[in-house]
Design a protein around this motif. Sequence first.
Motif, PDB file in Angstrom:
ATOM      1  N   ARG A   1      18.443  90.707  64.769  1.00 24.61           N
ATOM      2  CA  ARG A   1      18.327  91.415  63.599  1.00 24.61           C
ATOM      3  C   ARG A   1      18.659  90.557  62.332  1.00 24.61           C
ATOM      4  O   ARG A   1      19.385  89.802  62.393  1.00 24.61           O
ATOM      5  CB  ARG A   1      18.955  92.574  63.554  1.00 24.61           C
ATOM      6  CG  ARG A   1      18.584  93.740  64.784  1.00 24.61           C
ATOM      7  CD  ARG A   1      19.406  94.843  64.655  1.00 24.61           C
ATOM      8  NE  ARG A   1      20.860  94.582  64.940  1.00 24.61           N
ATOM      9  CZ  ARG A   1      21.607  95.542  65.185  1.00 24.61           C
ATOM     10  NH1 ARG A   1      21.310  97.066  64.698  1.00 24.61           N
ATOM     11  NH2 ARG A   1      22.901  95.537  65.536  1.00 24.61           N
TER      12      ARG A   1
ATOM     13  N   THR B   1      20.166  99.339  69.237  1.00 26.87           N
ATOM     14  CA  THR B   1      19.512  98.753  68.120  1.00 26.87           C
ATOM     15  C   THR B   1      18.074  99.144  67.970  1.00 26.87           C
ATOM     16  O   THR B   1      17.384  98.764  67.024  1.00 26.87           O
ATOM     17  CB  THR B   1      19.246  97.124  68.255  1.00 26.87           C
ATOM     18  OG1 THR B   1      18.679  96.916  69.515  1.00 26.87           O
ATOM     19  CG2 THR B   1      20.909  96.724  68.563  1.00 26.87           C
TER      20      THR B   1
ATOM     21  N   ALA C   1      30.004  98.144  57.506  1.00 27.71           N
ATOM     22  CA  ALA C   1      28.538  98.276  57.057  1.00 27.71           C
ATOM     23  C   ALA C   1      28.332  97.809  55.600  1.00 27.71           C
ATOM     24  O   ALA C   1      28.918  97.522  54.672  1.00 27.71           O
ATOM     25  CB  ALA C   1      28.571 100.177  56.701  1.00 27.71           C
TER      26      ALA C   1
ATOM     27  N   SER D   1      21.571  95.328  55.834  1.00 30.28           N
ATOM     28  CA  SER D   1      21.496  94.954  57.272  1.00 30.28           C
ATOM     29  C   SER D   1      22.031  96.126  58.024  1.00 30.28           C
ATOM     30  O   SER D   1      23.014  96.886  57.788  1.00 30.28           O
ATOM     31  CB  SER D   1      22.217  93.543  57.477  1.00 30.28           C
ATOM     32  OG  SER D   1      22.049  93.259  58.827  1.00 30.28           O
ATOM     33  N   ASP D   2      21.625  96.056  59.245  1.00 26.21           N
ATOM     34  CA  ASP D   2      21.920  96.959  60.381  1.00 26.21           C
ATOM     35  C   ASP D   2      23.204  96.493  61.119  1.00 26.21           C
ATOM     36  O   ASP D   2      23.783  96.915  61.942  1.00 26.21           O
ATOM     37  CB  ASP D   2      20.707  97.574  61.248  1.00 26.21           C
ATOM     38  CG  ASP D   2      19.985  98.163  60.781  1.00 26.21           C
ATOM     39  OD1 ASP D   2      20.295  99.092  59.750  1.00 26.21           O
ATOM     40  OD2 ASP D   2      18.643  98.175  61.050  1.00 26.21           O
TER      41      ASP D   2
ATOM     42  N   TYR E   1      26.765  95.350  62.040  1.00 28.80           N
ATOM     43  CA  TYR E   1      28.091  95.884  61.473  1.00 28.80           C
ATOM     44  C   TYR E   1      29.073  95.569  62.229  1.00 28.80           C
ATOM     45  O   TYR E   1      30.280  95.366  61.960  1.00 28.80           O
ATOM     46  CB  TYR E   1      28.189  97.325  61.355  1.00 28.80           C
ATOM     47  CG  TYR E   1      27.857  98.145  62.679  1.00 28.80           C
ATOM     48  CD1 TYR E   1      26.799  98.215  63.468  1.00 28.80           C
ATOM     49  CD2 TYR E   1      29.217  98.599  63.404  1.00 28.80           C
ATOM     50  CE1 TYR E   1      26.876  98.985  64.564  1.00 28.80           C
ATOM     51  CE2 TYR E   1      28.961  98.965  64.761  1.00 28.80           C
ATOM     52  CZ  TYR E   1      27.906  99.335  65.403  1.00 28.80           C
ATOM     53  OH  TYR E   1      27.988 100.197  66.591  1.00 28.80           O
TER      54      TYR E   1
ATOM     55  N   SER F   1      15.073 102.698  68.061  1.00 30.06           N
ATOM     56  CA  SER F   1      14.939 103.935  66.882  1.00 30.06           C
ATOM     57  C   SER F   1      15.312 105.041  67.768  1.00 30.06           C
ATOM     58  O   SER F   1      15.619 106.033  67.194  1.00 30.06           O
ATOM     59  CB  SER F   1      13.404 104.115  66.542  1.00 30.06           C
ATOM     60  OG  SER F   1      12.837 103.983  67.817  1.00 30.06           O
TER      61      SER F   1
END
Length: 232
Positions: A104, A156, A71, A75-76, A78, A158
């Motif tokens: 992303r 990815t 993590a 940024s998302d 990972y 919501s």
Amino acid sequence: MSGPLDAMRGGLVVSCQAPKGSPLAATEHLVALARAAEAGGACGIRAEGSYNVEAIKEAVELPVIGLRKRAVASSDVYITPELEDARAVAAAGADIVAVDATLRPRPDGLDSACFLAELARELAQPVLADVDRLEAGVAAEAAGAAAVATTLSGYTGSGSPPEQPDLDLVGRLAAQLDCPVLAEGRYATPEAVHDALQAGAWAVVVGAAITDPVALTRRFAAAGERRARVTR
């Protein structure tokens, strides 16, 4: 084609990973899972972390897809988020290096195409691009990825991930790309594996449905709890 991807064609890759806190998170347990997968007919192993990759490579004769989950606050992304992570996994002996190849923003500031292009130039191992949608897969192949996987489909956005695997994405990627497409993400039955191969998958990656006894036990325990509620 020759090499580790060729060895996986038409077969099952078992993801031998365990979340933090799991009784199976120790390397020796993951090695045992990899050996069991090999004995059961797997054509490859997916493993996380340099130490685990190295230990599993020593224990089995199957090709290993290696990655590093880390993590990063900015940024998302990972799954092998930066170049240093890919280098470490490659140095540990992974035959294939898996990376997040979604569109992303990346923590290192590189866009996905530049990141993949750099890895393709630098690493001796082929790079597997974990994607979430068709556009990311097309871009990954153009940037030099040796193969694309549907690993991040449903993860990815919501909302919550769907329960079923994304067979539609497998079919669309297989129809449009020249590189191998690996089906991964929520494959829980032999029938789903068969369907993915029929849709054009080069190979299918299965994880929790084989290697997570905690999740499997919860499923069976929940069935017992429902039965108890009905009979009260």
